[in-house]
Design an enzyme around this catalytic site. Structure first.
Site, PDB file in Angstrom:
ATOM      1  N   ASP A   1       0.968  -0.967   0.100  1.00 48.35           N
ATOM      2  CA  ASP A   1       0.024  -0.011   0.021  1.00 48.35           C
ATOM      3  C   ASP A   1       0.916   1.180  -0.035  1.00 48.35           C
ATOM      4  OD1 ASP A   1      -2.395  -1.760   0.533  1.00 48.35           O
ATOM      5  OD2 ASP A   1      -2.103  -1.729   2.438  1.00 48.35           O
TER       6      ASP A   1
ATOM      7  N   ARG B   1     -13.487   1.141  -4.558  1.00 51.99           N
ATOM      8  CA  ARG B   1     -13.099   1.421  -3.532  1.00 51.99           C
ATOM      9  C   ARG B   1     -12.888   2.817  -3.328  1.00 51.99           C
ATOM     10  NH1 ARG B   1      -9.497  -3.599  -1.298  1.00 51.99           N
ATOM     11  NH2 ARG B   1     -10.857  -5.265  -1.645  1.00 51.99           N
TER      12      ARG B   1
ATOM     13  N   ASP C   1      -1.932  -2.997  -4.519  1.00 48.68           N
ATOM     14  CA  ASP C   1      -2.958  -3.014  -3.540  1.00 48.68           C
ATOM     15  C   ASP C   1      -3.888  -1.659  -3.380  1.00 48.68           C
ATOM     16  OD1 ASP C   1      -4.741  -4.801  -1.979  1.00 48.68           O
ATOM     17  OD2 ASP C   1      -3.610  -4.304  -0.256  1.00 48.68           O
TER      18      ASP C   1
ATOM     19  N   ASP D   1      -5.156   2.865   2.487  1.00 47.74           N
ATOM     20  CA  ASP D   1      -5.922   1.777   3.555  1.00 47.74           C
ATOM     21  C   ASP D   1      -5.993   2.165   4.848  1.00 47.74           C
ATOM     22  OD1 ASP D   1      -6.688   0.315   0.991  1.00 47.74           O
ATOM     23  OD2 ASP D   1      -5.666  -1.667   1.476  1.00 47.74           O
TER      24      ASP D   1
END
Length: 365
Positions: A142, A222, A164, A168
């Site tokens: 990330d 997302r 990824d 996050d």
């Protein structure tokens, strides 16, 4: 001589800002959104390393030395830092990390774990896409990952095509604002909540996140996806086109998603789908989505707070109580909505790295 040099630098700074449309910034700037909310241990909200030593870093080793140091630091990323091999480094509490001189972090990520009071601004992140792992199953890198941390402000950063997450937010992290950032060609942009199996009571008290004035360009999903907590999503620009130059998912799937009882309020955003040809062929972007084995709640702004949708599917919503927002952000902090018709220009012109000029750093260099 010292005074003359500082004056010259400030004049150059102002002239550059006028020419480039850059925004004058300060280490004293305060976030809008959940990162601004005061708590007993942080009565002024998120202030980062304000008041600490100012250090300039130009290598991965120098950056890690100060992100992992105890105490307050203002860490200035000066130019491009390349991580070889690619890896993530830890960021401890009470840090401000800001970029100058087109600052980039290439092949490196920041992990904010068991920490509080962190600010990251004006940095371009790239180089975390791995050709042998397009879905991020092997490396799980990330660009920014928050775990069991609170009071974080991520502002005016650019994130380009990682494996990824770009940003996050996991392990019960809380009081976070993501503002004026640009996300480009990324698949799984921003996940809030580690898994469906987290303790629902603890998770329900955590995960308070604000996303405002961000530019999502040709991303897949997302933007964000939230479990359990509360998210306020306002004045963002979603420009959805074909994700090029990568394997894995190509067409954008959805924008904002709510799951596991999360309460999400979406207002004043501008969603632009693939275009008329794709829409007529039945291929369209879903701007908001209800997901999960336990569904979340999601409401849309009304009146002056309405969102705009072009070439999109019908947004999915689920109110907690009919006719009311999932929650009222004004109960937590003050904010002002920009008119939704102005959002594309405001956000395209203003979001991303390289847009801020820190006047209070010039005399420190």
């Amino acid at each position: 001589m010292r005074f003359s040099r500082v004056v010259s630098l400030v004049l150059l700074l102002v002239f550059t800002a006028v020419l480039t449309g850059a925004v004058k910034a300060s280490l004293n700037d305060k976030p809008v959104g959940f990162a601004s909310v005061p708590t007993a241990d942080l009565p002024e909200g998120t202030v980062g390393g304000l008041g600490g030593e100012i250090v300039f870093v130009r290598t991965a080793e120098e950056l890690e030395k100060y992100t992992t140091a105890e105490g307050k630091y203002v860490i200035v990323v000066d130019g491009t830092i390349v991580f070889e091999p690619k890896r993530e480094i830890k960021v401890l509490s009470d840090k401000t990390i800001v970029g100058i001189n087109d600052a980039k972090i290439v092949g490196g990520g920041l992990v904010i774990k068991d920490a509080q009071n962190v600010i990251i601004r004006n940095i371009h992140f790239e180089g975390f896409y791995m050709e042998d792992d397009p879905q991020g199953k092997k490396y799980d890198f990330d660009y920014i990952n928050a775990e069991n941390s609170h009071h974080i402000w991520i502002d005016h950063c650019t994130f380009v095509n990682g494996n990824d997450g770009a940003v996050d937010i996991k392990k019960y992290s809380n009081y976070i604002t993501v503002s004026w950032c640009k996300f480009v060609d990324h698949d799984k942009v921003s996940l809030v909540g580690s898994s469906d199996k987290e303790d629902p009571e603890q998770a329900g008290q955590a995960y308070k996140v604000t996303y405002h004035h961000n530019y999502f360009k040709n991303c897949i999903q997302r933007m964000p996806r939230i479990r359990f907590g509360m998210a306020h999503v306002f004045n963002n620009f979603y420009s959805m086109g074909l994700r090029t130059g990568v394997s894995g998912n190509v067409f954008p799937i959805y924008g904002v998603a709510s799951a596991m009882g999360a309460k999400v309020h979406v207002e004043g955003n501008y969603f632009m789908g693939y275009g008329a040809v794709m829409a007529e062929a039945g291929i369209a972007f879903l701007p908001t989505r209800i997901m999960g084995p336990v569904e979340g709640y999601l409401t849309l702004g009304e009146g002056d707070a309405k969102n705009k949708f072009y070439y999109c599917k019908e947004p999915e919503t689920r109110p907690v109580e009919e006719g009311k927002p999932a929650f009222d952000p004004h109960e937590y902090y003050d904010y002002t909505l920009d008119p939704v018709d102005d959002v594309p220009k405001i956000v395209v012109d203003g979001a991303g790295a390289g847009k801020l000029v820190f006047e209070d750093l010039m005399s420190s260099k």
